[in-house]
Each structure stands twice: as structure tokens, then as C-alpha cells.
Design a protein around this motif. Structure first.
Motif: not given
Length: 287
Positions: A59-71
Motif C-alpha cells: 500500500c505504501a508503494v502504491k499510494w505514497y507518491q514520493r516513492i513512485h520510483t523504479p527503486m
């Protein structure tokens, strides 16, 4: 859709061949009813805790915009795969703790075997260590090399390649004659217990399965160890102690997961374990 097609194919194989077994009995963990209830409570709590932990990360990877990165794309896929494993294996084990029959259908047994033998995690770990290598050793080239497009293509190839890797061997295994007994001394359908129940020896299928597993596990492990060797050399050349500490902390959790995951895989699948007692196989699979 994929599950339905694969299940129908296995059901067709079972009816078209000479096997008279329509279901298997999963022996699981023996014990009295009170022990079964205790084990159910224990594994149910661990299952819920694991699903909640991985679900929170997803959910954090999906909804937290700041970590919408390839990493963070490989860890997002990794958490989904962990939830998949729990659903495939532990859910059936929980049902059997409270069941008197402890049965599983022929098609469901081989479907469970097929999806649990997925080694997609090793490919995800390779992509994650490559990402760390670029971020630490080639920071200036990282944005141009590790693009979202490359990451999504890599993830897709991991899923497609893994789906094709074990489909043939699973169908071949399901084509073996099973006439009884049908009791599997395990809490899930695995290679060795199924081979032991077959009425006809199939050394070629077993050799192909373990050779494929060994190649995938050993080659990916060598790649990861080689990448970490280059990472270690690069980090030790950094003059700043704070930068070295930051780099080691970045790789620490990933390296710990690599050691635990590959240790269990090598014990289970890198070589045939038919000579090991059933209790050992259960413990390693559970681990």
C-alpha cells in the motif's frame, strides 16, 4: 483466467491418463485435536502478521507518491509475491488443521505445487541488487539507466519467464500414474512426496526439475554475490565514513534477506532431498 486454464489442463490430464487417484490426503503435522488447534492459532497469527506487513508495504508503494520510483517497484512486486506464497501454502495448511479429512483434489494439489515452486523472488533479488549497484557505484548514470520503462519490462519478464519455467515439468509430473496410496506426508504438495506416491519411477522428470532449480538458484546467487563484491570494493574506496555507513545500511537488509532465502532454497531444491526425513522437509519448507 490463467488459474482456470491451468486447472482445466491438469484435470484433463488426470482423466485422460490411467491414474485412479482423484484426491490426496495431506498428513501435515500429527497430533491430538488440542495440538491441532494450538498449531492453527499459532500459524494463523503468523499468517495474519505476515500478510499485514507485506500489505502495508504494498500500500505504501502504491499510494505514497514520493516513492513512485523504479527503486521501489521490485519491493512492491516482492510483497505481492510473498502474499501469494502465504495464500497458496499456509491457507490450505490452516484448513487442514481443523479438517478431519485433510483432502486436496488432484488438480488443486498440482496447482499448489506449481505456484509454490515459483522462484520469481530470485529474479526480483537480482534486479534489486542491480538497482543498488547503480545507485552506489554509478550514481550519475542511475537516472538514465534505471528508468521506469526498464524496470517495468524487467518485472514483466520475471513473471512471464517464471510462468513458463515450471509449467512443462508440472504437467509431466501430473501425467505419472497414481493408483494409491494417496497420503502425502507433508502439509502441502511438494516434489519429493508426490514422486514417492507415483507408481512408476520417473528419474528424468526429477533430474530435470532439480537441474532447473539448481541452475536458477546457483546462477542468480553467483550474480548477487559478484555484484555485492563490486559494491564492497566501491564502498571501501569512499573516503567518508558516513557515506560508507549509509551504503552498508542500504544493502544490509537486502543482503540479510538474500542469505535467509537462498539458504532455505539450497537446502530444499538445489539437490534431491528424498533421503532426508519427512520432518526435515516440512521444517525447511515452512522456514
Amino acid at each position: 483466467m490463467v488459474f482456470s486454464v491451468f486447472s482445466a489442463a491438469l484435470a484433463f490430464v488426470n482423466t485422460s491418463e490411467t491414474s485412479s487417484v482423484t484426491h490426496f490426503i495431506l498428513f501435515g503435522f500429527p497430533g491430538c485435536q488440542e495440538m491441532q488447534i494450538f498449531l492453527f492459532s499459532l500459524f494463523f497469527g503468523v499468517c495474519i502478521f505476515t500478510i499485514m506487513g507485506n500489505g502495508t508495504i504494498a500500500c505504501a508503494v502504491k499510494w505514497y507518491q514520493r516513492i513512485h520510483t523504479p527503486m521501489y517497484t521490485p519491493p512492491g512486486n516482492f510483497t505481492f509475491l510473498e502474499i501469494w506464497y502465504i495464500t497458496v501454502s499456509v491457507s490450505g495448511m490452516l484448513v487442514n488443521f481443523l479438517s478431519e479429512t485433510k483432502t486436496i483434489s488432484f488438480a488443486a494439489c498440482f496447482l499448489q505445487f506449481y505456484f509454490f515452486t515459483y522462484t520469481t523472488e530470485v529474479y526480483f533479488l537480482c534486479i534489486m541488487v542491480y538497482d543498488q549497484y547503480l545507485a552506489i557505484c554509478c550514481p550519475l548514470h542511475y537516472p538514465t539507466v534505471m528508468t521506469p520503462r526498464l524496470c517495468y519490462i524487467s518485472m514483466s519478464l520475471c513473471w512471464v519467464f517464471e510462468f513458463l519455467s515450471y509449467s512443462v515439468s508440472t504437467v509431466q509430473l501430473s501425467q505419472l500414474p497414481f493408483h494409491g496410496p494417496n497420503v502425502i506426508n507433508h502439509f502441502m504438495c511438494d516434489m519429493d512426496p508426490l514422486m514417492a506416491l507415483s507408481c512408476a519411477p520417473a528419474p528424468i522428470i526429477e533430474i530435470i526439475f532439480y537441474t532447473l532449480n539448481s541452475l536458477i538458484i546457483i546462477l542468480t546467487l553467483l550474480y548477487i554475490l559478484g555484484s555485492y563484491t563490486l559494491l564492497l570494493i566501491a564502498v571501501l574506496k569512499v573516503p567518508s565514513a558516513a557515506s560508507q555507513k549509509k551504503a552498508f545500511s542500504t544493502c544490509g537488509s537486502h543482503l540479510t534477506m538474500v542469505c535467509l532465502f537462498f539458504g532455505a532454497l539450497l537446502a530444499m531444491y538445489a539437490s534431491p532431498t528424498s533421503d532426508n526425513p519427512a520432518a526435515f522437509q516440512k521444517i525447511m519448507t515452512l522456514f
